[in-house]
Write a protein that holds these residues in place. Structure first.
Motif, PDB file in Angstrom:
ATOM      1  N   MET A 247     -29.678 -14.536 102.575  1.00 46.77           N
ATOM      2  CA  MET A 247     -29.400 -13.271 103.235  1.00 46.77           C
ATOM      3  C   MET A 247     -27.909 -12.952 103.249  1.00 46.77           C
ATOM      4  N   LEU A 248     -27.074 -13.966 103.439  1.00 47.82           N
ATOM      5  CA  LEU A 248     -25.642 -13.708 103.592  1.00 47.82           C
ATOM      6  C   LEU A 248     -25.005 -13.145 102.327  1.00 47.82           C
ATOM      7  N   TRP A 249     -25.294 -13.763 101.199  1.00 47.88           N
ATOM      8  CA  TRP A 249     -24.610 -13.374  99.964  1.00 47.88           C
ATOM      9  C   TRP A 249     -24.933 -11.932  99.553  1.00 47.88           C
ATOM     10  N   PRO A 250     -26.191 -11.488  99.555  1.00 49.45           N
ATOM     11  CA  PRO A 250     -26.448 -10.083  99.229  1.00 49.45           C
ATOM     12  C   PRO A 250     -25.763  -9.111 100.186  1.00 49.45           C
ATOM     13  N   LEU A 251     -25.702  -9.448 101.467  1.00 43.46           N
ATOM     14  CA  LEU A 251     -25.047  -8.565 102.427  1.00 43.46           C
ATOM     15  C   LEU A 251     -23.552  -8.455 102.144  1.00 43.46           C
ATOM     16  N   VAL A 252     -22.919  -9.586 101.844  1.00 44.70           N
ATOM     17  CA  VAL A 252     -21.483  -9.556 101.544  1.00 44.70           C
ATOM     18  C   VAL A 252     -21.231  -8.807 100.239  1.00 44.70           C
ATOM     19  N   LYS A 253     -22.056  -9.043  99.225  1.00 42.17           N
ATOM     20  CA  LYS A 253     -21.879  -8.313  97.955  1.00 42.17           C
ATOM     21  C   LYS A 253     -22.077  -6.817  98.144  1.00 42.17           C
ATOM     22  N   SER A 254     -23.079  -6.458  98.913  1.00 38.90           N
ATOM     23  CA  SER A 254     -23.357  -5.053  99.183  1.00 38.90           C
ATOM     24  C   SER A 254     -22.196  -4.401  99.928  1.00 38.90           C
ATOM     25  N   ASN A 255     -21.694  -5.083 100.944  1.00 41.76           N
ATOM     26  CA  ASN A 255     -20.563  -4.563 101.706  1.00 41.76           C
ATOM     27  C   ASN A 255     -19.332  -4.391 100.833  1.00 41.76           C
ATOM     28  N   THR A 256     -19.103  -5.347  99.957  1.00 43.82           N
ATOM     29  CA  THR A 256     -17.937  -5.283  99.069  1.00 43.82           C
ATOM     30  C   THR A 256     -18.058  -4.103  98.117  1.00 43.82           C
ATOM     31  N   ALA A 257     -19.231  -3.934  97.527  1.00 46.05           N
ATOM     32  CA  ALA A 257     -19.438  -2.809  96.605  1.00 46.05           C
ATOM     33  C   ALA A 257     -19.209  -1.479  97.313  1.00 46.05           C
ATOM     34  N   LEU A 258     -19.761  -1.343  98.513  1.00 45.59           N
ATOM     35  CA  LEU A 258     -19.589  -0.100  99.271  1.00 45.59           C
ATOM     36  C   LEU A 258     -18.132   0.100  99.680  1.00 45.59           C
ATOM     37  N   SER A 259     -17.485  -0.956 100.126  1.00 46.93           N
ATOM     38  CA  SER A 259     -16.101  -0.864 100.572  1.00 46.93           C
ATOM     39  C   SER A 259     -15.176  -0.419  99.440  1.00 46.93           C
ATOM     40  N   LEU A 260     -15.365  -0.980  98.259  1.00 49.82           N
ATOM     41  CA  LEU A 260     -14.527  -0.603  97.119  1.00 49.82           C
ATOM     42  C   LEU A 260     -14.727   0.860  96.745  1.00 49.82           C
ATOM     43  N   ALA A 261     -15.978   1.294  96.710  1.00 44.06           N
ATOM     44  CA  ALA A 261     -16.262   2.684  96.344  1.00 44.06           C
ATOM     45  C   ALA A 261     -15.748   3.644  97.407  1.00 44.06           C
ATOM     46  N   MET A 262     -15.927   3.303  98.675  1.00 45.15           N
ATOM     47  CA  MET A 262     -15.491   4.200  99.739  1.00 45.15           C
ATOM     48  C   MET A 262     -13.976   4.269  99.830  1.00 45.15           C
ATOM     49  N   THR A 263     -13.284   3.178  99.506  1.00 39.24           N
ATOM     50  CA  THR A 263     -11.821   3.220  99.488  1.00 39.24           C
ATOM     51  C   THR A 263     -11.346   4.195  98.422  1.00 39.24           C
ATOM     52  N   ALA A 264     -11.937   4.114  97.232  1.00 41.57           N
ATOM     53  CA  ALA A 264     -11.583   5.052  96.167  1.00 41.57           C
ATOM     54  C   ALA A 264     -11.875   6.485  96.610  1.00 41.57           C
ATOM     55  N   TRP A 265     -13.052   6.697  97.206  1.00 36.61           N
ATOM     56  CA  TRP A 265     -13.414   8.042  97.670  1.00 36.61           C
ATOM     57  C   TRP A 265     -12.411   8.556  98.703  1.00 36.61           C
ATOM     58  N   ASP A 266     -12.090   7.746  99.694  1.00 32.36           N
ATOM     59  CA  ASP A 266     -11.212   8.190 100.776  1.00 32.36           C
ATOM     60  C   ASP A 266      -9.830   8.572 100.262  1.00 32.36           C
ATOM     61  N   VAL A 267      -9.297   7.822  99.321  1.00 32.36           N
ATOM     62  CA  VAL A 267      -7.995   8.144  98.736  1.00 32.36           C
ATOM     63  C   VAL A 267      -8.054   9.505  98.044  1.00 32.36           C
ATOM     64  N   LEU A 268      -9.098   9.711  97.251  1.00 37.76           N
ATOM     65  CA  LEU A 268      -9.230  10.953  96.489  1.00 37.76           C
ATOM     66  C   LEU A 268      -9.591  12.137  97.386  1.00 37.76           C
ATOM     67  N   TYR A 269     -10.400  11.899  98.384  1.00 36.08           N
ATOM     68  CA  TYR A 269     -10.838  12.953  99.300  1.00 36.08           C
ATOM     69  C   TYR A 269      -9.657  13.608 100.007  1.00 36.08           C
ATOM     70  N   LEU A 270      -8.730  12.789 100.488  1.00 39.46           N
ATOM     71  CA  LEU A 270      -7.576  13.338 101.196  1.00 39.46           C
ATOM     72  C   LEU A 270      -6.729  14.218 100.280  1.00 39.46           C
ATOM     73  N   ILE A 271      -6.531  13.777  99.067  1.00 37.48           N
ATOM     74  CA  ILE A 271      -5.784  14.593  98.094  1.00 37.48           C
ATOM     75  C   ILE A 271      -6.533  15.897  97.825  1.00 37.48           C
ATOM     76  N   TYR A 272      -7.833  15.798  97.685  1.00 40.05           N
ATOM     77  CA  TYR A 272      -8.666  16.954  97.348  1.00 40.05           C
ATOM     78  C   TYR A 272      -8.613  18.047  98.416  1.00 40.05           C
ATOM     79  N   VAL A 273      -8.813  17.660  99.682  1.00 40.07           N
ATOM     80  CA  VAL A 273      -8.869  18.685 100.719  1.00 40.07           C
ATOM     81  C   VAL A 273      -7.501  19.307 100.986  1.00 40.07           C
ATOM     82  N   VAL A 274      -6.430  18.552 100.770  1.00 40.23           N
ATOM     83  CA  VAL A 274      -5.090  19.102 100.999  1.00 40.23           C
ATOM     84  C   VAL A 274      -4.627  19.937  99.813  1.00 40.23           C
ATOM     85  N   ARG A 275      -4.759  19.392  98.605  1.00 39.72           N
ATOM     86  CA  ARG A 275      -4.240  20.092  97.419  1.00 39.72           C
ATOM     87  C   ARG A 275      -5.173  21.173  96.883  1.00 39.72           C
TER      88      ARG A 275
END
Length: 197
Positions: free
Chosen positions: A1-29
């Motif tokens: 149970m632990l390993w899939p949860l950590v892998k899932s969290n990591t995948a989501l965290s990486l994608a959301m970090t990329a999104w958040d960086v781009l989102y802020l630029i998008y709404v301002v610019r």
């Protein structure tokens, strides 16, 4: 149970970090939001977080075949890419600020319900003497490489442009869902407990 949860969290965290960086630029610019509009919409995240924290525990209770811990985790993860799609089609103006505020509220409600539930599962399956270790390793793996994601988002924008890069990041948020869908977590209905805890 632990390993899939950590892998899932990591995948989501990486994608959301990329999104958040781009989102802020998008709404301002691109959408020409004022600092006040951005602050109000970002404040919606707090509202969503409170809603997710309050609702997560209730939604994790098993009710028939389609409810329980696993379905809650999968539903919250499936929601992430879907709730980002309207942002890609947004234009300037108050109406779109309201729509995006709603999306941010729902996104953070799902993320908070997911986060608190998966953390409870990880604590439930881990022997008490290893709680600190599993939490620190999981946190390090999930949040440690985020700077690479932000850097990658910048490189991607240089290569294909802002909105296409946001689309890639939005689709990538489905990675956490895919990992859990092919794991024993999806069949989990009740919160697990260890023999020692």
């Amino acid at each position: 149970m632990l390993w899939p949860l950590v892998k899932s969290n990591t995948a989501l965290s990486l994608a959301m970090t990329a999104w958040d960086v781009l989102y802020l630029i998008y709404v301002v610019r691109e959408l020409h939001w004022s600092p006040v509009a951005l602050a109000v919409v970002m404040g919606c995240a707090s509202v969503g977080g409170v809603v997710g924290a309050l609702a997560g525990r209730r939604l994790a209770r098993p009710r028939g075949r389609w409810w329980g811990v696993g379905p809650l985790l999968l539903s919250a993860l499936a929601l992430q890419p879907l709730i980002l799609l309207p942002v890609l089609f947004a234009g300037p103006g108050l109406l779109w600020q309201i729509v995006i505020g709603g999306c941010v509220t729902v996104r953070f409600a799902g993320a908070t319900a997911h986060g608190s539930t998966q953390r409870s599962v990880r604590q439930g399956v881990c022997e008490p003497q290893y709680q600190g270790r599993q939490q620190s390793i999981g946190t390090w793996l999930t949040f440690g490489p985020r700077f690479l994601s932000a850097l990658g988002a910048g490189v991607l924008v240089s290569a294909i442009g802002l909105v296409p890069s946001m689309a890639v990041a939005a689709v990538a948020t489905a990675g956490g869902f895919v990992v859990l869908l092919h794991s024993p977590v999806r069949r989990l209905r009740i919160m697990p407990t260890t023999s020692g805890g």
